[in-house]
Design an enzyme around this catalytic site. Structure first.
Site, PDB file in Angstrom:
ATOM      1  CB  CYS A 279      -0.747  -0.150   1.213  1.00  0.00           C
ATOM      2  SG  CYS A 279      -2.425  -0.932   1.043  1.00  0.00           S
ATOM      3  CG  ASP A 302       8.153  -3.949   5.576  1.00  0.00           C
ATOM      4  OD1 ASP A 302       7.153  -3.473   5.040  1.00  0.00           O
ATOM      5  OD2 ASP A 302       8.316  -4.984   6.134  1.00  0.00           O
TER       6      ASP A 302
HETATM    7  P1  GTP Z   1       5.040  -4.257   1.573  1.00  0.00           P
HETATM    8  O1  GTP Z   1       6.542  -4.434   1.033  1.00  0.00           O
HETATM    9  O2  GTP Z   1       4.211  -5.150   1.015  1.00  0.00           O
HETATM   10  O3  GTP Z   1       4.859  -3.885   2.979  1.00  0.00           O
HETATM   11  O4  GTP Z   1       4.263  -2.938   0.638  1.00  0.00           O
HETATM   12  P2  GTP Z   1       4.544  -1.155   0.656  1.00  0.00           P
HETATM   13  O5  GTP Z   1       3.544  -0.598   1.688  1.00  0.00           O
HETATM   14  O6  GTP Z   1       6.020  -0.853   0.987  1.00  0.00           O
HETATM   15  O7  GTP Z   1       4.196  -0.979  -0.839  1.00  0.00           O
HETATM   16  P3  GTP Z   1       4.879  -0.127  -2.063  1.00  0.00           P
HETATM   17  O8  GTP Z   1       5.546   1.029  -1.874  1.00  0.00           O
HETATM   18  O9  GTP Z   1       5.734  -1.214  -2.588  1.00  0.00           O
HETATM   19  O10 GTP Z   1       3.744  -0.051  -3.110  1.00  0.00           O
HETATM   20  C1  GTP Z   1       2.741  -1.281  -3.568  1.00  0.00           C
HETATM   21  C2  GTP Z   1       2.119  -0.767  -4.859  1.00  0.00           C
HETATM   22  O11 GTP Z   1       1.559   0.502  -4.560  1.00  0.00           O
HETATM   23  C3  GTP Z   1       2.912  -0.455  -5.762  1.00  0.00           C
HETATM   24  O12 GTP Z   1       2.162  -1.136  -6.898  1.00  0.00           O
HETATM   25  C4  GTP Z   1       2.961   1.010  -5.936  1.00  0.00           C
HETATM   26  O13 GTP Z   1       3.017   1.265  -7.341  1.00  0.00           O
HETATM   27  C5  GTP Z   1       1.692   1.327  -5.476  1.00  0.00           C
HETATM   28  N1  GTP Z   1       1.683   2.799  -4.946  1.00  0.00           N
HETATM   29  C6  GTP Z   1       2.792   3.220  -4.049  1.00  0.00           C
HETATM   30  N2  GTP Z   1       2.320   4.586  -3.756  1.00  0.00           N
HETATM   31  C7  GTP Z   1       1.304   4.992  -4.614  1.00  0.00           C
HETATM   32  C8  GTP Z   1       0.612   6.264  -4.543  1.00  0.00           C
HETATM   33  O14 GTP Z   1       0.933   7.205  -4.080  1.00  0.00           O
HETATM   34  N3  GTP Z   1      -0.574   5.978  -5.457  1.00  0.00           N
HETATM   35  C9  GTP Z   1      -0.970   5.021  -6.291  1.00  0.00           C
HETATM   36  N4  GTP Z   1      -1.983   5.220  -6.960  1.00  0.00           N
HETATM   37  N5  GTP Z   1      -0.225   3.946  -5.987  1.00  0.00           N
HETATM   38  C10 GTP Z   1       0.770   3.740  -5.334  1.00  0.00           C
HETATM   39  C1  SPV Z   2       4.570  -7.646   3.433  1.00  0.00           C
HETATM   40  O1  SPV Z   2       3.890  -8.353   2.922  1.00  0.00           O
HETATM   41  O2  SPV Z   2       4.230  -6.633   4.279  1.00  0.00           O
HETATM   42  C2  SPV Z   2       6.086  -7.269   3.157  1.00  0.00           C
HETATM   43  C3  SPV Z   2       6.608  -8.725   2.236  1.00  0.00           C
HETATM   44  O3  SPV Z   2       6.760  -6.474   3.334  1.00  0.00           O
HETATM   45  S1  SPV Z   2       7.072 -10.012   3.356  1.00  0.00           S
HETATM   46  O4  SPV Z   2       8.354  -9.824   3.661  1.00  0.00           O
HETATM   47  O5  SPV Z   2       6.841 -11.190   2.744  1.00  0.00           O
HETATM   48  O6  SPV Z   2       6.316  -9.887   4.613  1.00  0.00           O
HETATM   49 MN    MN Z   3       5.434  -4.946   4.505  1.00  0.00          MN
END
Ligand code: GTP
Ligand code: SPV
Ligand code: MN
Length: 612
Positions: A279, A302
């Site tokens: 997210c 994270d």
């Molecule tokens: P985990 O590693 O699973 O904990 O995820 P995270 O919270 O670090 O999410 P990450 O930043 O990798 O984003 C996940 C998805 O959300 C990606 O496909 C991004 O492109 C999308 N995303 C991130 N920020 C935004 C934003 O500001 N707007 C939109 N529309 N999409 C976003």
């Molecule tokens: C998540 O799912 O929130 C991640 C990837 O950051 S994992 O390490 O698989 O939990």
């Molecule tokens: Mn995570």
């Protein structure tokens, strides 16, 4: 530590320890799992070469083109081992009540009996690796040690990127002797090899268990090789087990990014933000501001451990050593800083596409290849009509390759947090940003956080669920007690020194399904408003759910949003919020008398303000 000795069980062993407790545990596990050999992980360059060569030889890794991605590897998992398995994840507290209504639970002795059955002989034909690691700094006042035993070379390679591992850590554990506290974390793929049996590229077991024993502070994982299920320093230790330690010791272990924000006047602020998996944490952590004069540096993407400093402020450290980021959607526009880090190499890519010139590709990355091999091993072209990469495909990259890594990352003291953001994916209802009135109101916002599910865990995608503080899958104890812990943290602190709390939503949509807010670098505009609120400079409207920016107070210069779009992004629709109330009531009802009375009072106040 390079001696080849033969312990009692007669298993050839490379390395070893003078720490009796640790040696005894390793011997006990070896006796149960019967590996062909044992190898203590040192963290050396030669070891990296040995492990990655072995992974290439086994077919798990494909070495990428040295010119495009030096010292980097591609891996494709089994299609049934692509994400965290929340329905197979257990908190085995002694008392069921301590696991609470949000976790799976089984009696610890029953679980151990069951898992000992699975572990019996499970490493036959494989090497058992012993990985001494520390989450956070080795120089911390109380270093947070762990030792992971695993039979997966993929896990060894990934752990070396994600955590501080090896001989240096083991030495420190040995120096502390029997006083050293470490979390024993046992992992097996559950894929023993019979004599002469050929291995598969991604060994795993259909039956999976990801188990935390919170009182003993131990972790047992079986059957999966995937990130959060197998790299046990990450979610299992740094969130599930650490959240229990944090409750007992008065600190916080949270699913949060940490960033440093520098204003045009060169004022420095540190912000932490909790969004559920996939997210937007990694993207916000490395954001490239679009507004002039503002700068962002990264501390973590994270996990944040937050403790009160002597000055009464909350200080955050990132216990990790690398990024395990979602690949799809990452590109030069959305996250140029992540791209630069990845392109330096030394990375592992899992379940993305492999291009014909030995590079990796994923959806929304620039330079779409005319042909590639998709994550399932099939031919892929842009016309295939299929995703080339799994939506939860990941890059695993050393954090020090990030050009905007803040120097403070190396400070065991951490950084004082000025603001905490909660956020999730909501197509409707939740405005772009809302400021909480105080810590308690912010705790209520966190406790009722909702988000549409993503591919980061197996199961349906896009379903709205409550994900308190983005910690639903990671709270190692009763979530009602966890809420109480958050309430208590606020009660015991000097309110003027606590971080201000905000709730953000980058994912609200218009009638046509498009995002109302462009997101990514433009989120710097929201960060600016957050800082200006803290400085008492920005205006806000008081709404039933909290303080929302007046359209004029948000810097949308040059953004090209119409007034109507901005208004929609910021709107608080009383009818939509009234519809949330029964869902929040249903959510709170799960906790019975474990729900802090303060949160019930917050809910009553919200209902009154909405006229619900
Ligand atoms: P985990 O590693 O699973 O904990 O995820 P995270 O919270 O670090 O999410 P990450 O930043 O990798 O984003 C996940 C998805 O959300 C990606 O496909 C991004 O492109 C999308 N995303 C991130 N920020 C935004 C934003 O500001 N707007 C939109 N529309 N999409 C976003
Ligand atoms: C998540 O799912 O929130 C991640 C990837 O950051 S994992 O390490 O698989 O939990
Ligand atoms: Mn995570």
């Amino acid at each position: 530590m390079t001696t080849m000795d033969m312990p009692k069980a007669g298993v050839p062993t490379e390395g070893g320890t003078t720490h009796e407790g640790l040696a005894a545990w390793v011997a006990e596990v070896a006796e149960m799992t019967t590996p062909d050999r044992i190898q203590w992980v040192t963290g050396s360059d030669e070891e990296w070469k040995q492990i990655t060569d072995k992974l290439v030889e086994q077919g798990t890794f494909t070495r990428l083109n040295e010119e495009k991605k030096p010292n980097s590897f591609y891996a494709a998992s089994s299609p049934q081992d692509v994400a965290r398995v929340e329905d197979r994840t257990y908190i085995c507290s002694v008392d069921e009540k301590d696991a609470g209504p949000t976790n799976n639970w089984m009696d610890p002795n029953e679980m151990k009996d069951l898992m000992r059955g699975l572990y019996k002989g499970c490493m036959k034909g494989r090497t058992m690796y012993v990985i001494p690691f520390v989450m956070g700094h080795l120089e911390a006042e109380n270093p947070m040690f762990g030792v992971e035993i695993t039979d997966s070379e993929y896990v060894v390679a990934s752990m070396r990127v994600m955590a501080r591992c090896g001989t240096k850590i083991l030495k420190r554990i040995e120096e502390l002797g029997e006083n050293a506290k470490y979390v024993p974390a046992l992992h097996s793929l559950g894929a023993p090899l019979a004599d002469g049996q050929k291995d598969v590229a991604w060994p795993c077991n259909e039956e999976k268990y990801i188990v935390q024993f919170p009182e003993e502070r131990t972790i047992w994982s079986f059957g999966s090789g995937y990130g959060g299920n197998a790299l046990l320093g990450k979610k299992c230790y740094s969130l599930r087990i650490a959240s229990v330690m944090a409750r007992d010791e008065g600190w916080l272990a949270e699913h949060m990014l940490i960033l440093k924000l520098i204003s045009p006047e060169n004022k420095v602020y540190y912000v932490a933000a909790a969004f559920p998996s996939a997210c937007g944490k990694t993207n916000l952590a490395m954001l490239k501001p679009t507004i002039p004069g503002w700068k962002v540096e990264t501390l973590g993407d994270d996990i944040a451990w937050m403790r009160f400093g002597e000055d009464g402020r909350l200080y955050a450290v990132n216990p990790e050593f690398g990024f395990f980021g979602v690949a799809p959607g990452t590109n030069e526009h959305t996250n140029p800083n992540a791209m630069a880090a990845i392109n330096k190499g030394n990375s592992v890519f899992t379940n993305v596409a492999l291009t014909d010139d030995g590079d990796v590709w994923w959806e929304e990355l620039e330079n779409t290849p005319a042909h590639a091999t998709d994550w399932k091993g099939n031919d892929w072209t842009p016309e295939s009509g299929e995703l080339s990469s799994h939506p939860n495909s990941r890059y695993c990259t050393p954090i020090d390759q990030c050009d905007i890594l803040a120097d403070e990352y190396n400070d065991p003291q951490g950084v004082p947090i000025s603001a905490i953001l909660f956020g999730g994916r909501r197509k409707t209802t939740v405005p772009l940003v809302t400021e909480a009135r105080d810590w308690l109101h912010g705790t209520f916002m966190g406790a009722t956080l909702s988000s549409e599910t993503t591919a980061a865990a197996t199961g349906a995608v896009g379903v709205v669920r409550r994900d308190p503080m983005a910690m639903l899958p990671f709270i190692g104890y009763n979530a009602g007690d966890y809420f109480q812990h958050w309430v208590n943290v606020g009660k015991d602190a000097d309110a003027s020194k606590l971080p201000a709390i905000f709730y953000v939503n980058w994912f609200r949509r218009d009638e046509d399904g498009g995002f109302l807010w462009p997101g990514f670098g433009e989120n710097s505009r929201v960060l600016k408003w957050v800082i200006e609120r803290i400085e008492g400079k920005a205006a806000a409207v008081e709404t039933p759910i909290g303080h929302v920016p007046t359209p004029e107070s948000l810097d949308v210069d040059g953004l090209g949003l119409t007034d109507a779009q901005l208004e929609k992004a910021l709107a608080v629709d009383v009818e939509e919020w009234k519809a949330e109330i029964p869902q929040i009531e249903e959510w709170f009802a799960k906790f019975g008398d474990q729900l802090p009375v303060q949160l019930q009072v917050e809910l009553d106040g919200l209902k009154e303000r909405l006229g619900a």
